[in-house]
Design a protein around this motif. Structure first.
Motif, mmCIF file in Angstrom:
data_model
loop_
_atom_site.group_PDB
_atom_site.id
_atom_site.type_symbol
_atom_site.label_atom_id
_atom_site.label_comp_id
_atom_site.label_asym_id
_atom_site.label_seq_id
_atom_site.Cartn_x
_atom_site.Cartn_y
_atom_site.Cartn_z
ATOM 1 N N GLY A 142 -28.178 77.722 5.375
ATOM 2 C CA GLY A 142 -29.049 78.131 6.421
ATOM 3 C C GLY A 142 -30.271 77.487 6.616
ATOM 4 O O GLY A 142 -31.000 76.992 5.691
ATOM 5 N N GLY A 143 -30.447 77.044 7.798
ATOM 6 C CA GLY A 143 -31.658 76.226 8.187
ATOM 7 C C GLY A 143 -31.582 75.106 8.230
ATOM 8 O O GLY A 143 -32.455 74.087 8.669
ATOM 9 N N GLN A 144 -30.560 74.309 7.897
ATOM 10 C CA GLN A 144 -30.298 72.877 7.764
ATOM 11 C C GLN A 144 -29.865 72.515 9.334
ATOM 12 O O GLN A 144 -30.020 71.009 9.613
ATOM 13 C CB GLN A 144 -29.203 72.586 7.013
ATOM 14 N N GLY A 145 -29.429 73.117 10.048
ATOM 15 C CA GLY A 145 -29.084 72.650 11.432
ATOM 16 C C GLY A 145 -27.566 72.516 11.585
ATOM 17 O O GLY A 145 -26.975 71.752 12.459
ATOM 18 N N VAL A 146 -26.578 73.305 10.969
ATOM 19 C CA VAL A 146 -25.211 73.106 11.047
ATOM 20 C C VAL A 146 -24.806 73.572 12.427
ATOM 21 O O VAL A 146 -23.923 72.831 12.743
ATOM 22 C CB VAL A 146 -24.596 74.079 10.066
ATOM 23 N N ILE A 147 -25.270 74.583 12.876
ATOM 24 C CA ILE A 147 -25.061 74.875 14.110
ATOM 25 C C ILE A 147 -25.302 73.997 15.126
ATOM 26 O O ILE A 147 -24.212 73.711 16.117
ATOM 27 C CB ILE A 147 -25.350 76.468 14.645
ATOM 28 N N MET A 148 -26.387 73.412 15.068
ATOM 29 C CA MET A 148 -26.706 72.485 16.119
ATOM 30 C C MET A 148 -25.727 71.336 16.195
ATOM 31 O O MET A 148 -25.189 70.667 17.406
ATOM 32 C CB MET A 148 -28.223 71.846 15.971
ATOM 33 N N ASP A 203 -27.832 59.706 1.911
ATOM 34 C CA ASP A 203 -28.913 60.518 1.668
ATOM 35 C C ASP A 203 -29.588 60.633 2.946
ATOM 36 O O ASP A 203 -30.869 59.984 3.031
ATOM 37 C CB ASP A 203 -29.783 59.666 0.676
ATOM 38 N N ALA A 204 -29.181 61.719 3.554
ATOM 39 C CA ALA A 204 -29.512 61.808 4.970
ATOM 40 C C ALA A 204 -30.933 62.295 4.948
ATOM 41 O O ALA A 204 -31.714 61.975 5.934
ATOM 42 C CB ALA A 204 -28.550 62.598 5.933
ATOM 43 N N THR A 205 -31.361 63.200 4.089
ATOM 44 C CA THR A 205 -32.285 64.004 4.181
ATOM 45 C C THR A 205 -33.642 63.106 4.129
ATOM 46 O O THR A 205 -34.558 62.930 4.773
ATOM 47 C CB THR A 205 -32.463 65.136 3.061
ATOM 48 N N ALA A 242 -32.318 65.425 9.340
ATOM 49 C CA ALA A 242 -30.950 65.270 8.566
ATOM 50 C C ALA A 242 -29.743 65.239 9.181
ATOM 51 O O ALA A 242 -28.979 64.530 9.071
ATOM 52 C CB ALA A 242 -31.522 65.684 7.200
ATOM 53 N N ASN A 243 -29.550 66.536 9.769
ATOM 54 C CA ASN A 243 -28.667 66.810 10.441
ATOM 55 C C ASN A 243 -28.014 65.798 11.673
ATOM 56 O O ASN A 243 -26.977 65.199 11.673
ATOM 57 C CB ASN A 243 -28.454 68.122 10.990
ATOM 58 N N VAL A 244 -28.989 65.184 12.210
ATOM 59 C CA VAL A 244 -28.577 64.246 13.438
ATOM 60 C C VAL A 244 -28.174 62.791 12.585
ATOM 61 O O VAL A 244 -27.432 62.103 13.139
ATOM 62 C CB VAL A 244 -29.956 64.041 14.184
ATOM 63 N N VAL A 245 -28.817 62.428 11.496
ATOM 64 C CA VAL A 245 -28.532 61.446 10.641
ATOM 65 C C VAL A 245 -27.033 61.564 10.578
ATOM 66 O O VAL A 245 -26.203 60.623 10.417
ATOM 67 C CB VAL A 245 -29.162 61.137 9.400
ATOM 68 N N LEU A 246 -26.467 62.750 10.150
ATOM 69 C CA LEU A 246 -25.107 62.747 9.740
ATOM 70 C C LEU A 246 -24.102 62.627 11.120
ATOM 71 O O LEU A 246 -22.986 62.418 11.067
ATOM 72 C CB LEU A 246 -25.032 64.186 8.998
ATOM 73 N N ILE A 247 -24.912 63.390 12.104
ATOM 74 C CA ILE A 247 -24.110 63.151 13.532
ATOM 75 C C ILE A 247 -24.033 61.588 13.863
ATOM 76 O O ILE A 247 -22.873 61.282 14.234
ATOM 77 C CB ILE A 247 -24.750 63.864 14.733
ATOM 78 N N GLY A 248 -24.643 60.843 13.457
ATOM 79 C CA GLY A 248 -24.598 59.432 13.747
ATOM 80 C C GLY A 248 -23.627 59.016 12.804
ATOM 81 O O GLY A 248 -22.907 58.128 13.285
ATOM 82 N N ALA A 249 -23.468 59.482 11.717
ATOM 83 C CA ALA A 249 -22.344 59.078 10.745
ATOM 84 C C ALA A 249 -21.037 59.445 11.337
ATOM 85 O O ALA A 249 -19.934 58.739 11.358
ATOM 86 C CB ALA A 249 -22.518 59.633 9.442
ATOM 87 N N LEU A 250 -20.863 60.868 11.699
ATOM 88 C CA LEU A 250 -19.863 61.619 12.220
ATOM 89 C C LEU A 250 -19.354 60.658 13.413
ATOM 90 O O LEU A 250 -18.259 60.545 13.775
ATOM 91 C CB LEU A 250 -20.188 62.804 12.598
#
Lengths: 394, 326, 189, 295
Positions: free
Chosen positions: B37-43, B162-164, B176-184
């Motif tokens: 919770g709070g990390q931005g999964v839903i976004m 190490d996205a965060t 950090a979640n958007v870094v992961l979107i970049g990866a995705l």
């Protein structure tokens, strides 16, 4: 007195003030900075005055939720090191008794004004009485010392209120100011000097290292030094019987030692405590003993009696408890008869009888809300004198 | 249910790597996004769903987050394709697993397709309170001990990123979640520009710039990682440098004041490790010191203040282990 | 027996301002160097019921501060007659309101029936009947300087009532001065 | 994690060790409550010299004697009234009241509601063990219905007070409840009360094991404590779906927290304003006086 004189002469502070007003002013002059009370006739004027006056001197006034809370808050403030006052009348005084016992036992200075009105119970709220003489002394349970002062005039209320604080502080004891409704609501012209440079008595404060401090170990004057919260002593105060260290104990020796000191501690201060007035006692054949409004009537009665050839004198205890018994004995030794006019069914008489042993003590008791008049006292003194004379010549 | 298995017949077996284009012709593309919770999964899942929908796919998204608030598990299933029946991804059916937290990633690994699944995971560790249940001195936390290299064995393709910290360096840890979107974005063949469009729609206006930077950072990182090796973090890669949460090495010592103990038994009965007992004099004693974790429950619950727990710091872990058994 | 003693009672019912006007008179006397004791009797109800305020005035300290033999009695209500009448000195002066206290018992006293409350009503408020009475008493008793009494009234009056109270005092003086020249009733009024 | 804060806190630093062991029965929850209070005081950094603890009569009332501070063990039911005087007279002191359910709600009930209304800065810790323990186990205002006590031999027929609801209704600006089972949470609650700028009422559910527990066959001390846990749930869970299946008439945590003017500060402010206007008036008077005299 002409107009020029009054304008030029430094005006003596002659004021027409009531007894309750004088009490409020006396308290302030004595350094009282805390008042807690609950409305009750006929003492409420003290609270009303102090609610205005205390904030002016950075003091605190609080109207509490009941009589018990008022005395409790007063003791609480005094435990914090602040001189504190409460004022009430008979019903409220009864309610305060348990906590007055606490203040006596834990040796917390405080001053309680009891303006006496008719009783028992709600009694006559606006009529005077003198029925709390014994309650003032014995109202709380157990054995304890207490000082009770009984002023009889507005001026004396002012002086005795100041003395009440001084005695409370020096002896670490509750002090009761006991006066009746007449004196309380009577306005008299009094001259009040400037008290701003008055030397104020403070209780003896603890000093020296904490480890060596025993909160109830008394000096030779019988009074232990008190610790002020925040000064680093961190002591325990309790209504339980306690040892010198302040902690509860049921050890018979420890209790006897501390309570024994408590019960005799006033003895060493009787010079400061005892106070009385005598009028025409040197040659008195009839000695009148009275307090408050009854004493004021007796004062006038002396003149009436003497005009009729009866040598009457007045002994007026100003300190009612502990009773100035030695002084009374001395004065009474020369009298043929003793008359005690009082507005109750015989309380002061009882104490006078006790002190004077076999001597004939005549009570003059009234409890209908009407003050005893000078003429009545004079007449009684006259008949007493005649009876005494008759008995002697028989 | 038969419908999903019936659609399997249309699989293009030549397609080994998942791709958005391929999804048009075969069964739905399954992307599982997990975190706490709070990390931005839903976004992340919303941006992906929006993008897929804009490309004409049928999209189904389901998520569990209601009880999570801050710190609890959150996961979101995103499925898109010509036709999507069920909103949830069965075990072993996820094409891509995006994890915003390391242990959450490992927890969901069984959902990944064993042969082709792609694992994209932040190495960020958020240690939940119940991982501390074992408080034995020197004992590891009950948190994943697996290294990124060990995870490699379980997945077809994996990226521990190490996205965060990358987002932190950009000045906004929350990106950090958007870094992961970049990866995705590098494993789905939607154009980068469309991703950026989607992102701009889903992040607060004043954070668009930093989020676009984060997106590009994630994209470039994968590109760089691909050039070296498929399973990312080897020596020098960020995740490898992450130290495990600091474990203070200590030994436990119980100081018991026997004169104060009143034998109430509270400490004995409520000790989670059951290592206390009342001795013959009915005074508490530490019967099994090796089991004592120093949790302090006995100290806190003793009504008589008879127990004081000392956690004596020791020089190193080895000494700590020694102290525990001593 | 030291007796410069003078006793005054203002009697009526609660709420008439008896204690206030007694206090004004006492203040004026105190300013002139007299010793004054002002006492009061009232009932527990805040309004209504018998009420009086007594002044005992002396050159020296007042020994017994309560009324024993009244020199002056002001009656603003018939309720005050019964408790006060036995206290009257022989030849005492009684000022009674014509409207509120029309009948007085027999006795050795001089009585003036004055329209105190009616005068107050004419001035605009029955509530200043106490001040009218004060003026009449001061005029008849000649007990203090008028200037001192005016000063005392000023000191104890809120600003908004000052004019009214001073008018009432003056009206009271007029009533009192007229009464001096008129014969007082020496038997039952 | 609890370990860090607890490690720095040694309760013995705040106890009068010469008074130990204390007089409480084995398993009495009051000792645990005392620890939580002292822990909160420690965490809040309150100096023992400026800490004043006022307590009433009863088992809870005796606790003050064990605290190394300025302690006042006063009369039955009156600690809040004593504390009101002390705190008003000495705003520099940190005044904490320890009272029991009978002390606070029965004989002292009037003082409680008015302390709540007045909102003077005080922290009132009411230790609720549902019984008059010191006098031998008589029914108290918080005894649960049907419980056996030495004065309810057939079970208590009176409904009990919800002390927190009472305090909140009387206007208390801070009200909270916690059990002794949850020491860190209790400590946190008390700490929140200590920092609250106004009257803070904290009810601590404590176990009387020797008298109340025994009479009602509630089991050993640990058993009573475990039951305490099962019967309490955070107030946040109040509206969740399982509410109908578990009674929850004693919610825990911070139950009320509102901002209201603190009485002592408000009084001192008004008094200062009164003094200022007086000083102004007398300055104006003395300035005007010579002008008056010139003609």
């Amino acid at each position: 007195m002409n107009a020029v004189d009054t304008a030029l002469a430094p005006k003596p502070a002659v004021r027409l003030i009531s007894g309750n007003h004088a009490c409020a002013l006396g308290a302030l002059a004595a350094g009282c900075r805390f008042f807690a009370g609950y409305p009750i006739t006929p003492s409420s004027e003290i609270a009303e005055r102090l609610s205005r006056l205390l904030p002016e001197v950075d003091g605190v006034f609080v109207q509490m939720e009941d009589e018990i809370a008022s005395i409790a808050a007063v003791i609480g403030a005094s435990m914090g090191g602040v001189k504190a006052l409460t004022a009430t009348s008979g019903p409220g005084f009864s309610l305060k008794q348990e906590n007055i016992g606490y203040a006596a036992g834990a040796e917390i200075p405080c001053v309680i004004v009891n303006v006496m009105r008719g009783g028992p119970s709600t009694g006559m709220p606006t009529r005077p009485a003198q029925g709390d003489i014994m309650q003032a002394r014995w109202g709380s349970h157990g054995d304890y010392p207490i000082v009770v002062l009984a002023p009889a005039s507005v001026r004396e209320i002012y002086d005795e209120t100041m003395r009440a604080f001084d005695l409370a502080e020096t002896c670490r004891t509750p002090v009761v100011l006991l006066y009746d409704q007449v004196i309380a609501q009577l306005a008299e012209t009094v001259e009040l000097g400037d008290t701003s440079d008055l030397a104020r008595t403070e209780r003896k404060w603890a000093s020296g290292p904490r480890a060596a401090y025993q909160p109830y170990a008394a000096d030779e004057d019988g009074i232990p030094a008190m610790s002020r919260p925040g000064a680093g002593y961190r002591v325990h105060t309790t209504g339980l019987n306690h040892a010198e260290n302040g902690f509860p104990t049921q050890n018979p020796e420890a209790v006897a030692r501390n309570l024994g000191r408590l019960l005799t501690k006033l003895d060493r201060h009787r010079d400061a405590i005892d106070s009385w007035q005598t009028i025409n006692c040197d040659d008195a054949e009839v000695l009148i003993v009275a307090i408050g409004i009854s004493a004021r009537a007796a004062t006038r009665a002396l003149d009436i009696a003497r005009a009729r050839g009866v040598r009457a004198g007045l002994f007026r205890p100003i300190t009612l408890w502990p009773f100035p018994e030695t002084a009374l004995r001395e004065v009474a030794a020369r009298a043929r008869a003793v008359l005690v006019p009082e507005m109750n069914a015989g309380q002061l008489s009882l104490e006078v009888e006790r002190i004077l042993g076999g001597k004939r003590v005549e009570g003059m008791h009234r409890f209908n809300g009407e003050p005893i008049t000078p003429a009545e006292i004079a007449a009684r003194a006259e008949s007493l004198a005649k009876a005494a004379l008759a008995k002697e010549t028989r | 249910m038969s419908a999903p298995s019936a659609s399997r017949s249309g699989i293009d077996d030549e397609q080994l790597r998942p791709s958005a284009t391929a999804a048009k012709a075969r069964e739905p593309m399954n992307v599982l996004i997990v975190g706490v919770g709070g990390q931005g999964v839903i976004m992340v899942s919303k941006a992906l769903a929006w993008l897929a929908q804009s490309k004409g796919f049928e999209v189904k998204q389901s998520e569990v987050h209601g009880m999570a608030k801050r710190g609890g598990t959150v996961f979101s299933h995103v499925r898109f394709g010509p036709q999507v029946w069920s909103p949830t991804i069965p075990k072993g059916e996820a094409d891509i697993l995006v994890a915003l937290e390391w242990a959450e990633g490992l927890r969901w690994l069984p959902f990944l397709k064993p042969d082709t699944g792609i694992f994209i995971c932040d190495t960020k560790r958020i240690v939940p309170p119940f991982a501390c249940l074992n408080r034995r001195p020197g004992a590891p936390l009950r948190y994943s001990r697996e290294t990124p290299a060990e995870v490699k064995a379980h997945v077809a393709e994996g990226y521990a990123i190490d996205a965060t910290r990358m987002a932190e360096e950009l000045g906004n840890e929350r990106a950090a979640n958007v870094v992961l979107i970049g990866a995705l974005s590098t494993v789905l063949d939607f154009p980068a520009a469309d991703w950026e469009l989607a992102l701009s729609a889903f992040v607060p206006k004043k954070t668009i710039a930093v989020n676009l930077d984060a997106f590009r950072l994630g994209r470039n990182w994968i590109d760089a990682a691909r050039r070296t090796t498929t399973v990312a973090p080897e020596a020098g890669a960020p995740a490898a440098n992450i130290p495990a949460p600091a474990l203070v090495a200590y030994s436990v010592r119980l100081e018991i004041t026997p004169q104060w103990c009143k034998s109430c038994d509270i400490c004995v009965k409520l000790c989670p490790e059951r290592c206390l007992r009342l001795n013959d004099e009915r005074i508490v004693e530490l019967a099994q010191p090796e089991r004592c974790t120093g949790c302090r429950l006995c100290e806190l619950l003793c009504p008589d203040f008879a127990i004081r727990v000392h956690l004596d710091a020791v020089a190193n872990n080895a000494a700590a282990a020694q102290g525990a058994t001593a | 027996m030291r007796d410069s003693r003078v006793e005054i009672r203002i009697g009526g019912t609660g709420g008439q301002g008896l204690i206030l006007c007694a206090k004004m008179l006492a203040d004026a006397l105190a300013a002139a160097g007299k010793h004054v004791a002002q006492s009061q009797t009232y009932e527990p109800t805040s309004r209504g019921g018998y009420c009086n305020s007594d002044l005992v005035i002396s050159d020296g300290e007042v020994d017994f501060p309560l009324a024993t033999a009244l020199d002056w009695l002001v009656l603003l209500d018939r309720l005050a007659i019964r408790p006060s009448w036995p206290l009257l000195k022989p030849g005492a002066l009684v000022i009674a309101d014509t409207r509120l206290c029309p009948d007085l018992p027999e006795g050795d006293r001089r009585a003036h029936h004055l329209p105190l409350s009616r005068t107050a009503i004419e001035l605009g408020s029955e509530r200043v009947a106490n001040i009218v009475a004060l003026g009449a008493l001061a005029a008849l008793a000649e007990i203090c300087e008028r200037r001192a009494l005016e000063q005392a009234v000023r000191a104890d009056t809120p600003r908004s009532f000052l004019d009214l109270n001073l008018d009432a005092l003056a009206a009271g003086y007029r009533l009192g001065e007229q009464a001096i020249t008129a014969p007082s009733s020496t038997s039952a009024g | 994690m609890i370990v860090d804060s607890a490690a720095a806190f040694d309760v013995r630093d705040y106890l009068r060790q010469e008074m130990m062991p204390h007089f409480l029965c084995p398993g009495c929850g009051h000792g645990i409550a005392l620890r939580a209070l002292l822990w909160a005081i420690h965490e809040q950094g309150i100096d023992k010299d400026t800490l004043a603890v006022v307590s009433g009569i009863g088992c809870a009332g005796r606790l003050s004697a064990y605290i190394d501070a300025n302690t006042f063990h006063v009369t039955h039911g009156r600690p809040l009234a004593y504390a009101t005087g002390l705190a008003l007279a000495r705003p520099d002191l940190h005044v904490v009241v320890i009272t029991g359910d009978g002390d606070c709600l029965a004989i002292g009930g009037n003082h409680l509601i008015h302390a709540c209304r007045r909102n003077l800065k005080l922290t009132c810790l009411m230790l609720n063990n549902e019984v008059y323990g010191m006098t031998g186990g008589q029914v108290s205002p918080t005894t649960s219905e049907s419980r056996l006590t030495s004065t309810t031999p057939h079970g208590n027929a009176e409904p009990r007070f919800d002390a927190c609801a009472l305090a909140a209704a009387a206007g208390a600006s801070f009200v909270g409840r916690e059990g002794t089972r949850h020491v860190p949470k209790l400590k946190e609650l008390i700490r929140s009360g200590l920092v609250h700028p106004g009257f803070a009422f904290v009810e601590v559910l404590s176990d009387c094991t020797e008298i109340f527990g025994r009479k009602n066959e509630l089991g050993s001390s640990p058993e009573m404590m475990l039951r305490q846990k099962s019967e309490l749930r955070p107030s946040a869970y109040r509206d969740t779906v399982d509410t109908p299946f578990r009674s929850n008439d004693l919610p825990t945590g911070i139950l009320t927290k509102t901002e209201r003017p603190e009485y002592g500060a408000a009084y001192r402010k008004a008094a200062a304003a009164q003094r200022a206007s007086m000083a102004k008036a007398s300055a104006a008077k003395s300035a005007a006086a010579p002008a008056k005299g010139t003609p």
